[in-house]
Design an enzyme around this catalytic site. Structure first.
Site, PDB file in Angstrom:
ATOM      1  N   ARG A   1       0.935  -1.262  -0.166  1.00 57.73           N
ATOM      2  CA  ARG A   1       0.391   0.133   0.139  1.00 57.73           C
ATOM      3  C   ARG A   1       0.748   1.216  -0.457  1.00 57.73           C
ATOM      4  O   ARG A   1       1.643   1.027   0.558  1.00 57.73           O
ATOM      5  CB  ARG A   1      -1.247  -0.091   0.918  1.00 57.73           C
ATOM      6  CG  ARG A   1      -1.409   0.944   1.428  1.00 57.73           C
ATOM      7  CD  ARG A   1      -2.720   1.648   0.150  1.00 57.73           C
ATOM      8  NE  ARG A   1      -3.915   2.260   0.396  1.00 57.73           N
ATOM      9  CZ  ARG A   1      -4.221   3.637   0.323  1.00 57.73           C
ATOM     10  NH1 ARG A   1      -2.983   4.360   0.568  1.00 57.73           N
ATOM     11  NH2 ARG A   1      -4.714   4.285   1.125  1.00 57.73           N
TER      12      ARG A   1
ATOM     13  N   GLU B   1     -11.585   5.017  -5.030  1.00 54.93           N
ATOM     14  CA  GLU B   1     -11.859   3.863  -5.025  1.00 54.93           C
ATOM     15  C   GLU B   1     -12.807   2.982  -6.512  1.00 54.93           C
ATOM     16  O   GLU B   1     -13.888   4.247  -6.941  1.00 54.93           O
ATOM     17  CB  GLU B   1     -13.562   3.172  -3.784  1.00 54.93           C
ATOM     18  CG  GLU B   1     -12.913   3.771  -1.624  1.00 54.93           C
ATOM     19  CD  GLU B   1     -11.559   3.244  -1.696  1.00 54.93           C
ATOM     20  OE1 GLU B   1     -10.909   1.844  -2.303  1.00 54.93           O
ATOM     21  OE2 GLU B   1     -10.313   3.597  -0.900  1.00 54.93           O
TER      22      GLU B   1
ATOM     23  N   ARG C   1      -1.009  -5.256   4.366  1.00 48.89           N
ATOM     24  CA  ARG C   1      -0.538  -5.333   3.753  1.00 48.89           C
ATOM     25  C   ARG C   1       1.025  -4.108   4.047  1.00 48.89           C
ATOM     26  O   ARG C   1       1.134  -3.255   4.750  1.00 48.89           O
ATOM     27  CB  ARG C   1      -1.308  -3.793   2.305  1.00 48.89           C
ATOM     28  CG  ARG C   1      -2.863  -4.532   1.949  1.00 48.89           C
ATOM     29  CD  ARG C   1      -3.521  -3.743   1.183  1.00 48.89           C
ATOM     30  NE  ARG C   1      -3.990  -2.513   2.485  1.00 48.89           N
ATOM     31  CZ  ARG C   1      -5.099  -1.472   2.378  1.00 48.89           C
ATOM     32  NH1 ARG C   1      -5.103  -1.937   0.880  1.00 48.89           N
ATOM     33  NH2 ARG C   1      -4.659  -0.294   3.280  1.00 48.89           N
TER      34      ARG C   1
END
Length: 238
Positions: free
Chosen positions: A60, A68, A104
């Site tokens: 990330r 999104e 992540r």
């Protein structure tokens, strides 16, 4: 006396040895402390998330938040990132927290010395985002956002709705119409730096307010109000 003299001579010799080999020792120390990692980018998940070769977890990108899936500029952000780093070897610079709650890895991505995360903000494909607190890169990202606003492109493009000059933010908890006429704000959205947002389904009469709820980061956050076409009405941070 002789023993003390021997200890002093040994100490002097150690200091001289350190001085003579300081460049070597310094390089070794830097290598030990340096956690940067070079990886080959093999897949682009979205505008702020990538997969690298030989890593199980996704990565990330720090300092940013891109739209999104289903939101305006989602695909453009993903394609921009792919065009820059896909199938290329990049350097990961990790933040103070190595992983997020989803497992992540968290990193700034550099290619040939250029901060790719920053480039997404400069080109209007991301807003800056520092949920764990502002780090050494924060100022650069805030300046990149302002430069993007000057260019008036993509996520930084200003709304031309007549009511864009009428709506004010009140205490980060309500919107107020300060104009003498009613404003239809159906489909307008107010969003924090992260994912959470509130969508409005109302018409505000003159001087009327409408409340909203956002989860804001106590250490500092920014809200972005967009019209029903996704254009920026205002942004305000603390």
């Amino acid at each position: 006396m002789g023993k003390n003299r021997d200890v002093s001579v040994l100490a002097i010799l150690l200091v001289l040895l350190f001085i003579i080999n300081y460049p070597f020792l310094n390089r070794q120390l830097e290598n030990f402390l340096n956690t940067d990692e070079e990886v080959l980018v093999e897949r682009i998940i979205d505008g702020d998330t990538i997969k690298a070769e030989n890593r199980n977890e996704s990565i990330r990108l720090l300092g940013i938040n891109t739209p999104e899936r289903g939101e305006i500029y989602y695909e453009e952000a993903r394609q921009f990132l792919a065009g820059v780093v896909l199938n290329k070897t990049v350097t990961l610079k990790f933040g103070k927290e190595r992983y997020d709650k989803y497992g992540r890895a968290l990193a700034y991505v550099f290619l040939n010395g250029k901060n790719i995360n920053l480039g997404l903000v400069e080109n209007g494909f991301a807003n800056y985002y520092f949920p764990s607190g502002r780090d050494a890169y924060y100022k650069e990202f805030a300046e990149a956002w302002r430069a993007c606003l000057d260019k008036n492109v993509n996520l930084c493009e200003k709304s031309e709705d007549v009511c864009s000059r009428c709506i004010e933010l009140k205490n980060f908890s309500a919107l107020k119409n300060i104009c003498s006429f009613s404003c239809d704000i159906n489909g307008w959205k107010i969003k924090a730096e992260g994912r959470n947002y509130t969508e409005f389904f109302t018409t505000l009469r003159s001087q009327e307010e409408t409340p909203f709820i956002l989860e804001l980061t106590p250490e500092g956050d920014t809200v972005f109000l967009r019209d029903d076409n996704g254009k920026l009405v205002f942004w305000e941070g603390y």
